[in-house]
Design an enzyme around this catalytic site. Sequence first.
Site, PDB file in Angstrom:
ATOM      1  N   GLY A  57      91.444  76.846  45.640  1.00 52.51           N
ATOM      2  CA  GLY A  57      91.553  75.873  44.894  1.00 52.51           C
ATOM      3  C   GLY A  57      92.731  77.204  43.688  1.00 52.51           C
ATOM      4  N   ALA A  58      92.166  78.429  44.222  1.00 56.20           N
ATOM      5  CA  ALA A  58      93.363  79.678  43.645  1.00 56.20           C
ATOM      6  C   ALA A  58      92.158  80.558  44.376  1.00 56.20           C
ATOM      7  CB  ALA A  58      93.629  78.979  42.173  1.00 56.20           C
TER       8      ALA A  58
ATOM      9  N   GLU B 151      90.660  83.140  37.409  1.00 54.33           N
ATOM     10  CA  GLU B 151      91.183  83.963  38.381  1.00 54.33           C
ATOM     11  C   GLU B 151      91.792  85.397  37.130  1.00 54.33           C
ATOM     12  OE1 GLU B 151      90.957  83.172  41.157  1.00 54.33           O
ATOM     13  OE2 GLU B 151      89.887  81.391  41.179  1.00 54.33           O
TER      14      GLU B 151
END
Length: 883
Positions: free
Chosen positions: A291-292, A328
Amino acid sequence: MPEQIPPARIDPHDPAANPYRLPRTVRPRRYDLTLEPDLEAATFAGHETVALDVLTETSEVVLNAVEIEIDEATAEIQAEGAPGGEPLVAKVALDEETERATLAFERPLPVGRATLRLQFRGVLNDRLRGFYRSTFVDDRGVERVLAVTQMEATDARRAFPCWDEPDAKAVFGVTLVVPDDLLAISNAAELERTPVGELSGGRTKVAVRFADTMPMSTYLVAFVVGPLVATDPVDVDGKPLRVVCPIGKEHLAGYALEVGAFALRFLSDWFDIVYPGDKLDLVAIPDFAFGAMENLGCVTFRERYVLVDPETSTQAELQAVVDVIGHEIAHMWFGDLVTMKWWNGIWLNEAFATFMEMTCTDAFRPDWQRWADFGLSRSAAFDTDALESTRPIEYPVVSPADADGMFDVLTYEKGASVVRMLEQHLGPDRFRAGIRRYMARHQYGNTETSDLWDALEAETGEPVRRIAESWIFHGGFPEVGVEAGSDEGSPLRLSQRRFRYATGDRAGEAGTDGDGPWSVPLAVESCNDATATLDRALLDGEPLEIERPAGTSWVNANAGAHGFYRVRYDGSLLGALLDHLGELTPVERYSLVDDAWALVLAGVSPASSFVASAERFVDESDRSVWERIVGGLGQLDRLVDDDAAQRLHTRVATLVGPARARLGPDADPESDDDRTRSLRGLLLQTAALLGDDVAARDRSAELLEAYLADPRGVDPSLAAAALVVCATFGDEALHERLVERFRASDNPQDRERLLLALSRFRKPSCFRRTLDLALSGAVRTQDAPYLLREALGNRDNGADAFEFIAEHWSEITERFPANSISRLLSGIRAVRDRALAERAEAFVAEHPVPQGALLVRQHVERMWVTVALAERESARFGAYLSG
Ligand code: BES
Ligand code: ZN
């Protein structure tokens, strides 16, 4: 059937025993790293100078490298009194299996300092790991190429030779040599660009040199090169924040910039430590396996988590953007500044980032009630943790494949649930103070789980270690039984035992380490007409008694629903709660429904009792509660024959009718909040799919037309629901239109919605087209596994999807990102037919998935839970509906 995977018998941390671990004879202190990608040829060349501390004299230096050629390796010795002169030249041997390079020098390197110089080459691969190639088509229809990295968990060694273990922190000085019309970014700010040559077409080649990073782990290194644009920087307390994306998509970057600025401020404040990078870029990558990724200063994302049009997106889609950005950025502290020593401790990273993501989103948009939706994450964790094949949150990791397997629902969702439970038990302020102490003490360093307990205990004086370890080092979770004695004033009696799903005749042996007891931080609320009393207590092995105030009318044994346990009420206690639903919070009501559904899967309650409980929720107004109710009803709909299904649909229509009437058919910009709008969409979809509501289907058709004509003209939640409804009942013509639209759209949320809607078609010929599309070039390999996963869950055509996957297995495993295969297979959890289940079990036994062996076993066991449910309930529940 499902036995626990035996924990590693060797000591994973001992380099002498674990061939995947590097010897501790030398330590890198700094890398000066130059990389030159050739985007057209899909190759790269590099050289690096590594400043080493030699701790034990050795003539052999062992580091990680895989799928790269090392052309030259030399060392210079800086040790005092050592002879200077010519550098030592090494013979290089690569071991593919252990992903290591051994540099054998003709003379030993003495204890002290040494400098290593390496020249190497590699291929920009298309498997979305290490240093890889990503592409997109620009406004003029021309294919453009990026070179980008994804290092976690153990793929930095595919980009440059290194000590690829999280505790080998070093400073990185990066230089990228690129055509000057491409953007080149890395972890730290750009320092200078020097022309270094001419390219064809009058382009110049430049060496872009970046500032030194802080000391950090190799898995956080990032390089991104390509036809990208950066927004103007926003100054966040002196640090420039930008969004970087493929050219032509900058109009979708504004929201992420706003969210990023909020998150960076909020989190610096929460941790009480200045952001440790010198700049922060949020980078949208067209092909991205995860996803990240939290690369310090250079966070990379799938496009859909940064590029978004808030006008046409649903709350769920926007919330996903806010969540992922918050997650994140939280890693900049939890993970990047303070890092686990080894991959067994990955929960320290991921559980905390997940917890902080909720905290940050909740602060960004309090009206979204983020913690109410957290119930859904907790359920996802319960759903795997109720299996015999579950594992403890912290779990031995020997090999890279083991490390890959750790990024699962137990690390993320169970980990975050346990953190949330601890936070609530200790109190949010004391908890945060403990985390600040931990961060301040360990910044730039590496930790083990016990370091966290030490900090929390020092701050709070509570027995944090005793409580937390029972959750972190043991698989499974308890069911708390609540009994009220027969007379008025008798105390409540609470006890625990492990909660398990029923797998029918496939029942496995008892788990080896998951039977508790857990140290359960209980929060019990007792209410009479006048007051609510909250009791907090620790429930250990022995049952516990809690006094009830006089005239208690109801008791909630998981007040706030923060506890990672299920509650099983005895006698009239559950009925009393259902009589007072209005006095519970949304997440408490959510967990009441969730527990009721879980007891059906456990074979404790019949499905009929779930429906009867659900029917008490006619006045419900919360989105997540409805989601849970509808989820259970949707599962039951799959188990019964057409006649019984008809009857179920009538009851569903009766249940959702009043709520739909209260909401009205259209979004009301005056009075609607975002959750209400998404509830309206959910209920439209439910009425059309589970309520046989013809008017709702017609309405969906109208909404879909309006949305296809102009996405801005329709409320996004209604549009998204209408798309699902229409796809479900759609024909070839609609399929073709949706595919066309999917190809043409450049809006990531729109594309995602359209793509997943294609998995919904009930008409077999249309469904077959969806399967073919998944393996055509039209769907990126980052997306296709998730399309196939959804296809496996198709109510009517799941078996076709399975056969298709089996038939194309080698193509799937060769092309799709390695981590996605076990995720794709999670679709088998929905299989309810015994013959297909047997086929699926045999297939995965013959086709092992190395990075996800345990995950796949969990999917198989969960599949048998579904089969057992179907076999228990289809006749019984059908009879109940007819009776
Ligand atoms: N560190 C992970 C990315 C990652 C996942 C790397 C698995 C290697 C293996 C990142 O912080 C992360 O957790 N990403 C999530 C999205 C997140 C918001 C839950 C992901 O990629 O699924
Ligand atoms: Zn993460």
